[in-house]
Design an enzyme around this catalytic site. Structure first.
Site, PDB file in Angstrom:
ATOM      1  N   HIS A  75       0.970  -1.273   0.118  1.00 10.85           N
ATOM      2  CA  HIS A  75       0.061  -0.084  -0.328  1.00 10.85           C
ATOM      3  C   HIS A  75       1.062   1.210  -0.088  1.00 10.85           C
ATOM      4  O   HIS A  75       0.346   2.124  -0.551  1.00 10.85           O
ATOM      5  CB  HIS A  75      -0.972  -0.084   1.152  1.00 10.85           C
ATOM      6  N   ASP A  99     -10.201  -3.926   0.263  1.00  8.65           N
ATOM      7  CA  ASP A  99      -9.796  -4.383   1.428  1.00  8.65           C
ATOM      8  C   ASP A  99      -9.457  -2.902   2.346  1.00  8.65           C
ATOM      9  O   ASP A  99      -9.311  -2.787   3.567  1.00  8.65           O
ATOM     10  CB  ASP A  99      -8.392  -4.903   1.598  1.00  8.65           C
ATOM     11  N   GLU A 119     -15.308  -0.710  -6.206  1.00 11.45           N
ATOM     12  CA  GLU A 119     -15.112  -2.003  -6.044  1.00 11.45           C
ATOM     13  C   GLU A 119     -16.299  -2.881  -6.304  1.00 11.45           C
ATOM     14  O   GLU A 119     -17.376  -2.637  -6.009  1.00 11.45           O
ATOM     15  CB  GLU A 119     -14.982  -2.159  -4.405  1.00 11.45           C
ATOM     16  N   ASP A 169      -6.134  -1.038  -8.106  1.00 10.93           N
ATOM     17  CA  ASP A 169      -5.648  -2.103  -7.150  1.00 10.93           C
ATOM     18  C   ASP A 169      -6.450  -3.535  -7.236  1.00 10.93           C
ATOM     19  O   ASP A 169      -7.429  -3.650  -6.702  1.00 10.93           O
ATOM     20  CB  ASP A 169      -5.912  -1.625  -5.633  1.00 10.93           C
ATOM     21  N   THR A 171      -7.712  -7.552  -8.548  1.00  8.70           N
ATOM     22  CA  THR A 171      -7.262  -8.956  -8.897  1.00  8.70           C
ATOM     23  C   THR A 171      -6.541  -8.985  -9.964  1.00  8.70           C
ATOM     24  O   THR A 171      -6.155  -8.168 -10.937  1.00  8.70           O
ATOM     25  CB  THR A 171      -8.453  -9.657  -8.609  1.00  8.70           C
TER      26      THR A 171
HETATM   27  N1  SAM Z   1      -3.588  -6.472  -3.286  1.00  6.63           N
HETATM   28  C1  SAM Z   1      -4.257  -7.310  -4.111  1.00  6.63           C
HETATM   29  C2  SAM Z   1      -3.643  -8.353  -4.914  1.00  6.63           C
HETATM   30  O1  SAM Z   1      -2.921  -7.557  -5.840  1.00  6.63           O
HETATM   31  O2  SAM Z   1      -3.714  -9.591  -4.933  1.00  6.63           O
HETATM   32  C3  SAM Z   1      -5.551  -6.738  -4.392  1.00  6.63           C
HETATM   33  C4  SAM Z   1      -6.255  -6.352  -3.385  1.00  6.63           C
HETATM   34  S1  SAM Z   1      -8.065  -5.932  -3.923  1.00  6.63           S
HETATM   35  C5  SAM Z   1      -8.633  -6.894  -2.456  1.00  6.63           C
HETATM   36  C6  SAM Z   1      -8.731  -6.432  -5.264  1.00  6.63           C
HETATM   37  C7  SAM Z   1     -10.205  -6.157  -5.681  1.00  6.63           C
HETATM   38  O3  SAM Z   1     -10.304  -5.727  -6.821  1.00  6.63           O
HETATM   39  C8  SAM Z   1     -11.001  -7.252  -5.126  1.00  6.63           C
HETATM   40  O4  SAM Z   1     -11.687  -6.843  -3.934  1.00  6.63           O
HETATM   41  C9  SAM Z   1     -11.893  -7.471  -6.104  1.00  6.63           C
HETATM   42  O5  SAM Z   1     -13.203  -7.545  -5.874  1.00  6.63           O
HETATM   43  C10 SAM Z   1     -11.810  -6.051  -7.061  1.00  6.63           C
HETATM   44  N2  SAM Z   1     -12.001  -6.243  -8.436  1.00  6.63           N
HETATM   45  C11 SAM Z   1     -11.843  -7.110  -9.157  1.00  6.63           C
HETATM   46  N3  SAM Z   1     -12.339  -6.801 -10.661  1.00  6.63           N
HETATM   47  C12 SAM Z   1     -12.999  -5.741 -10.286  1.00  6.63           C
HETATM   48  C13 SAM Z   1     -13.593  -4.856 -11.316  1.00  6.63           C
HETATM   49  N4  SAM Z   1     -13.789  -5.112 -12.453  1.00  6.63           N
HETATM   50  N5  SAM Z   1     -14.006  -3.752 -10.970  1.00  6.63           N
HETATM   51  C14 SAM Z   1     -13.729  -3.104  -9.538  1.00  6.63           C
HETATM   52  N6  SAM Z   1     -13.271  -4.104  -8.472  1.00  6.63           N
HETATM   53  C15 SAM Z   1     -12.657  -5.070  -9.096  1.00  6.63           C
END
Ligand code: SAM
Length: 306
Positions: A75, A99, A119, A169, A171
């Site tokens: 972060h 998160d 998110e 940030d 997935t």
């Molecule tokens: N630091 C982490 C990693 O790289 O493994 C990522 C953390 S964060 C939890 C990633 C977030 O992106 C998830 O909560 C997921 O639901 C969100 N996410 C995935 N696809 C997305 C989209 N198309 N729009 C918005 N959020 C999304």
């Protein structure tokens, strides 16, 4: 992370199990854990666990997202380098980041006028509020405007030049995050950014072939859209290969030539990983990474198709 290697695993709250994440076809990292929570949303399956060395962590569809022990590194590095290049940033969009860790670091800057966050999955902030308050507390900051929705759709709907900084940030480029690694998404970010705007996004890792493939793909697409497209790295013990990268893309500002160390230091932020000297080091890529990124050298580790 560890693209293509997320595996659904059996877990029930209260169980003590070994959780393993594959980093390559023949390599996995295992944690002895107590399972705290398991939930399936329309988008993904979340498992929250505790490990004595890494603290609380969670997976989405088997991919480890963050741990309470080393999340400060991730972060710090997703937020502070951009603010050190443009300390006048006022309007920020966070895409993903359920998160709350990226929001927490962003909200430390007093000059911000707008911090939007989109998110896709309400489950992630909800479970993080219960199990990871060290990151999720920021989600209840009144300055944060949290929208539950798709990041690509949100950026498509954003007005031209409406943000100074977009932090992706997300997935990995599988599942709901896929659209955030497309040329269309990067193009929409370009349009939504101001002339001095900066885009920071996930760039995976350069060691294992699967991660490297995603890193190159993302980099090529961004470099086709933004005149300045650099990559910077940091040590992250819980992630595949222990080293991870973000992309820094901008219309005008270069991460090294335009670094404003004195102005960033004037913010007086105590950070546990990022500092002004580390800034330049992070953008100085190891030779093998530079070569793999520009395609002049292939991975000799994990080169087999995964
Ligand atoms: N630091 C982490 C990693 O790289 O493994 C990522 C953390 S964060 C939890 C990633 C977030 O992106 C998830 O909560 C997921 O639901 C969100 N996410 C995935 N696809 C997305 C989209 N198309 N729009 C918005 N959020 C999304």
């Amino acid at each position: 992370m560890a693209s293509g290697k997320g595996k659904t695993f059996a877990a029930l709250p209260g169980e003590n199990i070994w959780f393993s994440e594959y980093h390559a076809a023949s390599v996995k990292m295992s944690w002895r854990v107590e399972v705290l929570a398991v939930e399936q949303s329309p988008y993904q399956r979340m498992v929250v666990m505790h490990n004595p060395d890494f603290g609380v962590f969670f997976t989405l569809d088997g991919f480890l997202q963050l741990t309470s022990r080393d999340e400060f590194i991730y972060h710090d590095m997703i937020v502070h380098p951009a603010l050190a290049v443009n300390p006048d940033i006022r309007r920020v969009l966070i895409v993903g980041g359920g998160d709350g860790g990226t929001a927490r670091e962003t909200l430390r800057y007093p000059q911000l006028e707008t911090v939007d966050m989109v998110e896709i999955d309400e489950m992630v902030p909800r479970l993080c509020r219960t199990y990871l308050p060290q990151t999720a507390a920021a989600l209840d900051d009144p300055r944060l405007r949290l929208t539950i929705g798709d990041g690509l759709a949100f950026v498509r709907a954003a007005a031209d030049a409406s943000y100074d900084l977009i932090l992706v940030d997300s997935t990995d480029p599988v599942g709901p995050g896929e659209g955030l690694f497309t040329r269309e998404f990067y193009g929409e970010c370009y349009r939504a950014l101001t002339e001095k705007g900066i885009l920071v996004n996930q760039h995976e890792s350069a060691f294992y072939a699967g991660d490297l493939r995603e890193m190159r793909r993302a980099h090529e697409k961004i470099a086709a859209v933004f005149p300045i497209a650099e990559v910077y790295g940091f040590n992250l013990p819980c992630y595949s290969s222990g080293y991870w990268y973000f992309g820094f893309a901008s219309k005008q500002l270069h991460p090294l030539r335009d670094q404003q160390a004195a102005r960033w230091e004037a913010f007086g932020l105590a950070t546990r990983y990022y500092n002004s000297r580390l800034h330049a080091a992070a953008f100085a890529l190891p030779s093998y990474v530079r070569a793999r990124l520009d395609g002049s050298a292939e991975a000799e580790c994990g080169a087999a198709e995964e």
